[in-house]
Design an enzyme around this catalytic site. Structure first.
Site, PDB file in Angstrom:
ATOM      1  N   LYS A  66      16.360 -27.595  11.559  1.00  0.00           N
ATOM      2  CA  LYS A  66      16.112 -27.304  12.976  1.00  0.00           C
ATOM      3  C   LYS A  66      14.606 -27.374  13.235  1.00  0.00           C
ATOM      4  O   LYS A  66      13.805 -27.499  12.305  1.00  0.00           O
ATOM      5  CB  LYS A  66      16.610 -25.882  13.318  1.00  0.00           C
ATOM      6  CG  LYS A  66      18.125 -25.671  13.191  1.00  0.00           C
ATOM      7  CD  LYS A  66      18.913 -26.369  14.277  1.00  0.00           C
ATOM      8  CE  LYS A  66      20.419 -26.196  14.102  1.00  0.00           C
ATOM      9  NZ  LYS A  66      20.970 -26.968  12.974  1.00  0.00           N
ATOM     10  N   SER A 110      23.346 -31.841  15.417  1.00  0.00           N
ATOM     11  CA  SER A 110      22.489 -30.859  16.084  1.00  0.00           C
ATOM     12  C   SER A 110      21.064 -31.360  16.277  1.00  0.00           C
ATOM     13  O   SER A 110      20.314 -30.811  17.069  1.00  0.00           O
ATOM     14  CB  SER A 110      22.473 -29.550  15.283  1.00  0.00           C
ATOM     15  OG  SER A 110      21.753 -29.716  14.080  1.00  0.00           O
TER      16      SER A 110
END
Lengths: 175, 424
Positions: free
Chosen positions: A129, A92
């Protein structure tokens, strides 16, 4: 003239053992490890000093540059007491250079701001993230993968959310 | 007036587990002793369920199932590393530190009293929580006994927000609070002496504070007298002096002359460990944690000050001098810095367990070889007969300890590359 070198547990012995075929290594772990020494990342690991002999009495220009040998820990870690490492899983965040298996450096002494890569906790799960903020001020966690397989995570009021630490760097080995 | 602080991590082992496993938040969590024998740390939720400290696992296994209590085996490598972080952070708040146990530290804040110490303590708490994810409470008093009590109050009274400074409270308020605390909570009183004091009508901390120290010394011991005087603000137990019996063994000394080189320090550490290990065997205990520290003199203002210490976890409890020396010297190597005039060094063995409590693992090697036990007995015997240190250690011949059986140990998140948290 004087050079002192000590090996750094965190970067030499540990990382070399890491490369052993992981399946095999796990089997041996129970008998191999005698003591589990804590890694000491604050400690400088090697020192080299220039101290040249010049018969005529002229000081060597190198004497003005007495410096320590470069130490990767120093490069990666600002506050050893507040720094933890985690292992990256999944893709990711590949667009910011975090590949599966990379070790990420997480510094808890830093305060996260929008745009930082953070280790966050969302409903009991860790995730790495980019911290972002929606117009209404609520946090949003952005993946970094142009392939589009990962969706942003919008933090709603009923969700448990915590910024565990700020990711300040990463490292990996090829061999 | 002295300002002595006691900083203590709340439910330390449980808090360490929670730091790396967010799912444990608000869940009942218990950490079991070596070989999963009994409860050595409990979250508040587990305490509320009535599980006592030291409760045997097999006795509350059913309760655990019923209430979803999550049970962990002890992960001393993790706890030692987290302890080192906390102690290292605290060292920045005062050079005069006494690491009292793996999760407790005294700090002498007397030279910082021009500051608002409550604010100072909150800053400490905030930093430790942010940097390590561990919640701590801070108690401040004019003696160590009072600092301990202040810490107790900080922990038990939520409105104090984790900080209690008895020195900043009016006397009548302190007395009023002490009248609500059971006498057994006083440092050094505990479960054994409390019933005897209660028989004399001394029920609360306030009662003990008001008691006649000389009279009680005759009935108990000089320790009791010291405790009463400390409750009244007279320092009787200096920093780096006391250790409660059985819980830990301290061996340390100030040097006659300052010591600079590593070898001399190593020699003294070897000696202290040998003494401490002898005491350990005498009381039939094993240790699973070694703390080693060195410091220069804090009183020489024109010399640079350096003080450092390190806790090292031992996976299998041991009383073997050779193993312990090896571990301690490893620790010394990590904290030693050249070019300082060292004034003091010491070691502390903690996390002591009785020999009988250590079970052998059916399926792997024997835990403590009879040979090793025999050797240590012989060593102690000869030293007893021929005088101390008749037999000393050369720095060789140490046998590797064995891993113990631990059913639900968490990963060594901070000490093993293979066991880092994996994050998506």
């Amino acid at each position: 003239m004087s050079t002192s070198t000590t090996s750094n547990l965190a970067f030499n012995s540990r990382t070399s053992s890491r490369n052993i075929n992981s399946g095999l290594f796990k089997l041996n772990l129970d008998i191999v490890e005698a003591f589990e020494f804590p890694t000491l990342l604050t400690k400088p690991v090697s020192v080299s000093l220039f101290n040249s002999k010049v018969p005529a009495g002229f000081p060597s220009p190198a004497d003005d540059h007495v410096e320590k040998r470069l130490d990767p820990t120093e490069f990666l870690v600002d506050q050893a007491d507040a720094t933890f490492f985690v292992s990256i899983q999944g893709e990711s965040m590949i667009d910011v250079g975090l590949l599966p298996g990379d070790k990420a450096v997480v510094d808890r002494s830093k305060t996260a701001t929008v745009g930082d890569i953070v280790l966050a906790v969302v409903d009991g799960d860790f995730t790495i993230k980019i911290l972002n903020r929606k117009r209404d001020g609520s946090p949003r966690l952005m993946p970094a993968n142009a392939a589009g397989n990962y969706q942003p995570i919008d933090i709603k009021e009923h969700m448990q959310f915590e910024v565990w630490g700020v990711v300040t760097g990463s490292f990996r080995r090829f061999k | 007036m002295r300002n002595i602080a006691l900083i203590d991590v709340n439910n330390f082992y449980v808090s360490c587990e929670r730091a790396f496993n967010p799912k444990l938040k608000d869940k009942p969590v218990v950490v079991l002793s070596n070989n999963d024998g009994c409860a050595v740390a409990r979250s508040n939720e587990v305490k509320a369920l009535g599980v006592g400290m030291g409760a045997p696992w097999f006795k509350f296994k059913d309760l655990a199932k019923q209430h979803g209590i999550v049970a962990y085996s002890s992960n001393y490598a993790l706890y030692a590393d987290m302890s080192n972080r906390v102690m290292s952070i605290l060292r920045h708040y005062s050079p005069d530190q006494e690491v009292y146990s793996i999760d407790e530290s005294f700090l002498d804040l007397t030279s910082f009293q021009s500051r608002d110490l409550i604010t100072y303590a909150h800053a400490m708490r905030q930093r430790i929580l942010q940097w390590t994810h561990l919640p701590v409470c801070v108690g401040i008093g004019s003696t160590k006994t009072l600092a301990k009590l202040a810490n107790h109050c900080a922990k038990k009274r939520p409105h104090m927000n984790g900080v209690c400074n008895l020195n900043a409270m009016p006397v009548n308020e302190v007395n009023h609070m002490f009248a609500e605390i059971e006498v057994g909570e006083v440092w050094g009183i505990g479960r054994q002496l409390a019933p005897k004091l209660k028989a004399l009508g001394i029920q609360t901390v306030f009662d003990l504070k008001q008691a006649n120290p000389e009279r009680l010394r005759q009935q108990f011991s000089v320790v009791m007298e010291k405790t009463i005087r400390e409750l009244n603000g007279t320092v009787c137990i200096e920093m780096e002096e006391v250790s409660p019996p059985k819980k830990q063994i301290v061996s340390s000394r100030s040097f006659g002359h300052p010591v600079r080189d590593y070898n001399s320090l190593a020699e003294s550490i070897t000696l202290y460990i040998s003494r401490a290990a002898e005491k350990l065997r005498k009381q039939h205990s094993y240790t699973s944690s070694v703390y080693v520290y060195i410091r220069t003199s804090p009183f020489k203002e024109n010399e640079p000050f350096y003080s450092n210490g390190l806790t090292i976890a031992i996976p299998t409890p041991t009383d073997n001098t050779m193993q312990l020396v090896n571990v301690a010297l490893w620790g010394l190597k990590q904290i030693y810095k050249p070019h300082y005039n060292y004034a003091k060094a010491g070691v502390m063995l903690s996390e002591l367990v009785p020999v009988q409590g250590v079970q052998t693992d059916l399926f792997s090697q024997v835990q403590v070889s009879p040979k090793s036990t025999k050797l240590m007995q012989t060593m102690d015997g000869i030293n007893k007969k021929m005088g101390k240190e008749s037999i000393k250690l050369a720095s060789e011949g140490f046998t590797r300890p064995w891993k113990m059986k631990q059913e639900n140990k968490s990963p060594c998140y901070t000490t093993k590359w293979e066991e880092l948290v994996s994050v998506q």
